[in-house]
Design a protein around this motif. Structure first.
Motif, mmCIF file in Angstrom:
data_model
loop_
_atom_site.group_PDB
_atom_site.id
_atom_site.type_symbol
_atom_site.label_atom_id
_atom_site.label_comp_id
_atom_site.label_asym_id
_atom_site.label_seq_id
_atom_site.Cartn_x
_atom_site.Cartn_y
_atom_site.Cartn_z
ATOM 1 N N GLU A 24 0.928 -1.414 -0.008
ATOM 2 C CA GLU A 24 -0.184 -0.031 0.132
ATOM 3 C C GLU A 24 0.981 1.128 0.050
ATOM 4 O OE1 GLU A 24 -3.205 2.448 -0.123
ATOM 5 O OE2 GLU A 24 -3.282 0.184 -0.343
ATOM 6 N N MET A 25 2.056 1.119 0.658
ATOM 7 C CA MET A 25 2.669 2.324 0.946
ATOM 8 C C MET A 25 3.624 2.594 -0.348
ATOM 9 S SD MET A 25 4.115 1.868 4.691
ATOM 10 C CE MET A 25 5.079 3.794 4.795
ATOM 11 N N GLN A 26 3.907 1.751 -1.227
ATOM 12 C CA GLN A 26 4.406 1.925 -2.579
ATOM 13 C C GLN A 26 3.437 2.195 -3.666
ATOM 14 O OE1 GLN A 26 6.445 -1.922 -2.780
ATOM 15 N NE2 GLN A 26 7.963 -1.251 -1.525
ATOM 16 N N SER A 27 2.094 2.236 -3.437
ATOM 17 C CA SER A 27 1.275 2.277 -4.374
ATOM 18 C C SER A 27 1.237 3.740 -4.799
ATOM 19 C CB SER A 27 -0.032 1.999 -3.895
ATOM 20 O OG SER A 27 -1.095 2.465 -4.893
ATOM 21 N N SER A 28 0.963 4.207 -5.941
ATOM 22 C CA SER A 28 0.602 5.635 -6.158
ATOM 23 C C SER A 28 -0.605 6.180 -5.739
ATOM 24 C CB SER A 28 0.746 5.709 -7.862
ATOM 25 O OG SER A 28 -0.317 4.874 -8.371
ATOM 26 N N ARG A 29 -1.412 5.171 -5.340
ATOM 27 C CA ARG A 29 -2.712 5.613 -4.783
ATOM 28 C C ARG A 29 -2.639 5.430 -3.199
ATOM 29 N NH1 ARG A 29 -7.710 4.635 -8.193
ATOM 30 N NH2 ARG A 29 -7.939 6.876 -7.904
ATOM 31 N N TYR A 30 -1.613 5.884 -2.610
ATOM 32 C CA TYR A 30 -1.407 5.689 -1.439
ATOM 33 C C TYR A 30 -2.534 5.980 -0.531
ATOM 34 C CZ TYR A 30 1.297 5.961 3.394
ATOM 35 O OH TYR A 30 1.651 5.954 4.584
ATOM 36 N N ASP A 31 -2.925 5.296 0.438
ATOM 37 C CA ASP A 31 -4.226 5.943 1.650
ATOM 38 C C ASP A 31 -3.739 5.788 2.803
ATOM 39 O OD1 ASP A 31 -6.657 6.519 2.436
ATOM 40 O OD2 ASP A 31 -7.566 4.663 1.905
ATOM 41 N N ASP A 32 -3.834 6.937 3.270
ATOM 42 C CA ASP A 32 -3.245 6.936 4.837
ATOM 43 C C ASP A 32 -4.152 6.153 5.860
ATOM 44 O OD1 ASP A 32 -1.072 8.555 4.430
ATOM 45 O OD2 ASP A 32 -2.091 10.560 4.532
ATOM 46 N N LEU A 33 -5.487 6.356 5.344
ATOM 47 C CA LEU A 33 -6.462 5.573 6.258
ATOM 48 C C LEU A 33 -6.225 3.990 6.323
ATOM 49 C CD1 LEU A 33 -9.626 7.795 5.789
ATOM 50 C CD2 LEU A 33 -8.137 7.751 7.786
ATOM 51 N N THR A 34 -6.078 3.456 5.050
ATOM 52 C CA THR A 34 -5.927 2.084 4.684
ATOM 53 C C THR A 34 -4.597 1.605 5.493
ATOM 54 O OG1 THR A 34 -6.975 2.277 2.603
ATOM 55 C CG2 THR A 34 -5.584 0.460 3.098
ATOM 56 N N VAL A 35 -3.705 2.525 5.489
ATOM 57 C CA VAL A 35 -2.360 2.099 6.206
ATOM 58 C C VAL A 35 -2.299 2.102 7.532
ATOM 59 C CG1 VAL A 35 0.082 2.614 6.405
ATOM 60 C CG2 VAL A 35 -0.880 2.651 3.951
ATOM 61 N N ALA A 36 -3.196 2.995 8.062
ATOM 62 C CA ALA A 36 -3.454 2.943 9.430
ATOM 63 C C ALA A 36 -4.122 2.074 9.959
ATOM 64 C CB ALA A 36 -4.017 4.454 9.829
ATOM 65 N N ALA A 37 -5.330 1.727 9.134
ATOM 66 C CA ALA A 37 -6.090 0.358 9.695
ATOM 67 C C ALA A 37 -5.188 -1.036 9.571
ATOM 68 C CB ALA A 37 -7.113 0.251 8.764
ATOM 69 N N LEU A 38 -4.231 -0.988 8.518
ATOM 70 C CA LEU A 38 -3.380 -2.556 8.630
ATOM 71 C C LEU A 38 -2.454 -2.203 9.622
ATOM 72 C CD1 LEU A 38 -2.895 -2.388 4.744
ATOM 73 C CD2 LEU A 38 -4.128 -4.019 5.832
ATOM 74 N N LYS A 39 -2.031 -1.287 10.048
ATOM 75 C CA LYS A 39 -0.832 -1.039 11.160
ATOM 76 C C LYS A 39 -1.738 -1.397 12.291
ATOM 77 C CE LYS A 39 2.320 2.128 9.189
ATOM 78 N NZ LYS A 39 3.230 3.294 9.293
#
Length: 57
Positions: A24-39
């Motif tokens: 997700e972090m390497q994606s060009s469509r990086y979504d902070d909320l998605t990364v936060a939920a995964l973390k």
């Protein structure tokens, strides 16, 4: 499922969440909320692993 089996399954889940976060972090469509939920999920799994490893020792 044995405790060791459960811990192994949790460790695999933890690794999978880590891979998802990296993807997700390497994606060009990086979504902070998605990364936060995964973390958050990854931390919950880590806490559960810790709980199992400290109660079996």
């Amino acid at each position: 499922m044995t405790t060791e089996g459960h811990i192994a399954a949790l460790e695999r889940r933890h690794q999978e969440l880590d891979r998802q976060i990296q993807t997700e972090m390497q994606s060009s469509r990086y979504d902070d909320l998605t990364v936060a939920a995964l973390k958050r999920k990854k931390l919950e799994v880590k806490d559960e692993i810790y709980k199992f490893t400290t109660t079996t020792q």
